[in-house]
Design an enzyme around this catalytic site. Structure first.
Site, PDB file in Angstrom:
ATOM      1  N   HIS C  17       1.046  -1.097  -0.076  1.00 22.51           N
ATOM      2  CA  HIS C  17      -0.166  -0.287   0.064  1.00 22.51           C
ATOM      3  C   HIS C  17       0.902   0.693  -0.547  1.00 22.51           C
ATOM      4  CE1 HIS C  17      -3.155  -2.540   2.229  1.00 22.51           C
ATOM      5  NE2 HIS C  17      -3.322  -2.402   1.277  1.00 22.51           N
ATOM      6  N   LYS C  41     -15.691  -8.700   4.718  1.00 27.30           N
ATOM      7  CA  LYS C  41     -15.409 -10.144   5.788  1.00 27.30           C
ATOM      8  C   LYS C  41     -15.047  -8.597   7.293  1.00 27.30           C
ATOM      9  CE  LYS C  41     -12.049 -10.493   3.011  1.00 27.30           C
ATOM     10  NZ  LYS C  41     -10.834 -10.924   3.053  1.00 27.30           N
ATOM     11  N   ARG C  90      -1.344  -6.468 -10.385  1.00 20.92           N
ATOM     12  CA  ARG C  90      -0.572  -7.123  -9.779  1.00 20.92           C
ATOM     13  C   ARG C  90       0.050  -8.905 -10.151  1.00 20.92           C
ATOM     14  NH1 ARG C  90      -1.996  -8.559  -3.455  1.00 20.92           N
ATOM     15  NH2 ARG C  90      -4.136  -8.457  -4.534  1.00 20.92           N
ATOM     16  N   SER C 128      -2.232  -7.552   3.024  1.00 21.82           N
ATOM     17  CA  SER C 128      -2.697  -7.384   4.554  1.00 21.82           C
ATOM     18  C   SER C 128      -3.372  -8.706   5.238  1.00 21.82           C
ATOM     19  CB  SER C 128      -4.043  -6.477   4.688  1.00 21.82           C
ATOM     20  OG  SER C 128      -3.971  -5.252   4.307  1.00 21.82           O
TER      21      SER C 128
END
Lengths: 161, 161, 161, 161, 161, 161
Positions: C17, C41, C90, C128
């Site tokens: 990030h 979530k 990515r 994360s």
């Protein structure tokens, strides 16, 4: 190669898994099948059942060990002196995910290699979810899973009904 | 082609779905919209509501039948003498998933064809989740869903507040 | 460019990030980091904790604002006069998803641009989830997250044990 | 952003290019359209013709410069004090290629950013090859290229017949 | 594993190739680098030059053999008693291609395994084309190719000017 | 569906093509195999040879017509009153390309549908290039192409030696 690790949930083991385990056993003397203790989803079979099914389904192969694992795959591989992780890829979504996972594991354990085996066209599409869905709806799972899994599903089904 | 099956959760039906249903109705005399009874996620609309919205949104098309389905898609298609499953693809992640699903269905029902229709560039990005998110946050869903869905969302919203 | 928005859950912020935020701060005078209030979530860190970690981890950069957001990203961007959303990619699964998300946002806010930044090869694989998994299993998270996150995880861990 | 570079062969410029140039001109004060002198394939239009068509097709936009380039894009960007390269992506094959190209350019010029803009769904599928193929077979290229390109193709066609 | 084959054109060998060859040499006792005699494109270096550069660049590794090959890779592997082909993948376009190639080779030689190694993030983006392009335009190729290649390019350049 | 068009170069026809043609013949009364007159690459077999091989290889199927085509596929389909183009997809790179091609054809002929058929896992990997390469190097092409192609290659080989 002395030892490789083939990780997964195996809930339950499928013919796709067995194809990859068989091919891995030709690449290394010892194949440690690492059965995930904690899985993000609730499993149909508990840890022992999953391990027993794997042992039975691979009894015909030599050099296979079935070992539960929790924690980091990179640490587990180090503990078992494994040179490489074996992963199967069916298509590009798998490949994209595995390329990133390989970087994480390389960052955690620079000695650990990741070997990607192209899934066999005849069994590559089989997943544990497909096996359970087909069984649940009285489909024929013989083309998808070994006989011991069918037995276990029938027992599980009678227990739950 | 006599009969094709267009399966989904349709929670709710979107303009993307209607584009594909309209195109399917030009390829086959009868399009069976198979509405999943059990979905992996809790639905906002129940089964009847989802079916009613589909019927209303496709009333202008001929040869459309809306039928709930549970169990294996391959079996459902056989029961309804369907020659093919119709699926839309928006990008490569969809394509990767559909190629594997097509192999599962071919293994379960060798007579069943899978037809992938490229999503229409203008509506391909629309999903039921987008419709619900935009509505939830007071956005304009006219570009995404048919009028009857907007009505149903307003009613559902007033019921739940 | 005056203002861009960099949205996410940041549960917690990672070096991946920070790489993207640093690069964004060179493209625009003001970078609004939009921290999602509601995430699909359950988060490990609550909203305030996530915002505080972001502020601390980007204190060395100028023009950074950390603002919670709920509702539609397209609306949030309009409220903050942002010209573009910044998103990192990515691999192709990210790209496929972002191309569709960009179309949704373009339909909701035709003035809003979507800028995709190729992830840095050295930090692109960090998520994360990786940070939390590695910490949970006593791995070294220094290569993956800023020092303040390590501190916060240690505190969180002691609170929960 | 002061200056960005938008590179390509532009043989000829299409409505897809113009969409990206227009969007780039909102992100930076100066957009340098870098027209490749050497292209791996023989071009239909020579360098001057390609540059003239670009100038004419973007005359309505401010801050646009059309400059031929040969050599490394990373060097060209440095010479023109550009902060970023602008590239459009239509799908995942583009994304895969651009992610690798971005790494090459980052290795050659660490200050140079790569900005990927999601292609507009309405014009993303248009390529110079499509324009030339459709024209060659008497198709209508109005939905694909600006009027000046149609003129140039007619002139080129009469010259060659 | 006794013997693996790492095929390519190697025009010229790059640091990306050497990373994969080094990793392959840890997986098998003998790594046969199969240098394609016939390549679809005209090569800058002839067959002997390409082989010599490979030998020099891998002199520090044990168990490496550099052998020209023409004909079918599946046959070459059989002649050299190789158990597996080693291929590197950088992204999903590579993966898609390699999955199909693996099926062709499996159809031609059912005993031959295909091992895909995830490219190293730091060198994965390097291709022979990048090395030649950067050298041609006076860029620094040290981050991309071994010293012996730089020498060979300088000699080749002086020969051709 | 009355008529569909299955386009390609067919240099030569393979078992992968025949699988798709067979499946197309179950979806429509008439399958027009459109054989490209002009191909970007020099063909091994000329137009007549390619058409003859297709006719012979599909003689067992009803409703098949083999017709050379040049110009725009969208126009050819209109001339032959075709409702849809049939295209096979093996993986995501095919899908990405076909999604864009479908948009071009939709822009040129809004009535023309594009039907993508998932390649059969057993024959999907076969391409004309694979057939010619395997034959050239004395490999067994029986698993890849129909008998008439083998005959034609042997004749072509003797003519050329």
């Amino acid at each position: 190669m002395k030892t490789v690790v083939f990780p997964g949930s195996f809930d339950p083991v499928t013919l796709g898994h067995i194809d990859l385990i068989t091919r891995a056993s030709k690449l290394a003397e010892r194949v440690v099948i690492a059965v995930a203790v904690n899985t993000s989803k609730r499993t149909l079979f508990n840890l022992n059942e999953r391990c027993d099914l794997l042992s039975e389904a691979t009894a015909h192969l030599s050099g296979i060990e079935v070992i539960p694992f929790s924690g980091l795959l990179a640490d587990f591989a180090k503990e078992h002196n494994a040179q490489a992780l074996i992963r199967g890829i069916r298509g590009t979504t798998d490949a994209d995910y595995e390329l990133q996972l390989a970087q994480v594991n390389k960052a955690l354990n620079s000695e650990l290699e990741t070997i990607l085996l192209p899934a066999n066209a005849a069994t590559g599409f089989i997943s544990s979810t497909v096996v359970k869905e087909v069984f649940k709806h009285n489909g024929d799972i013989d083309p998808f899973a070994p006989p011991c899994v069918k037995q276990a599903l029938l027992i599980k089904h009678s227990e739950n009904s």
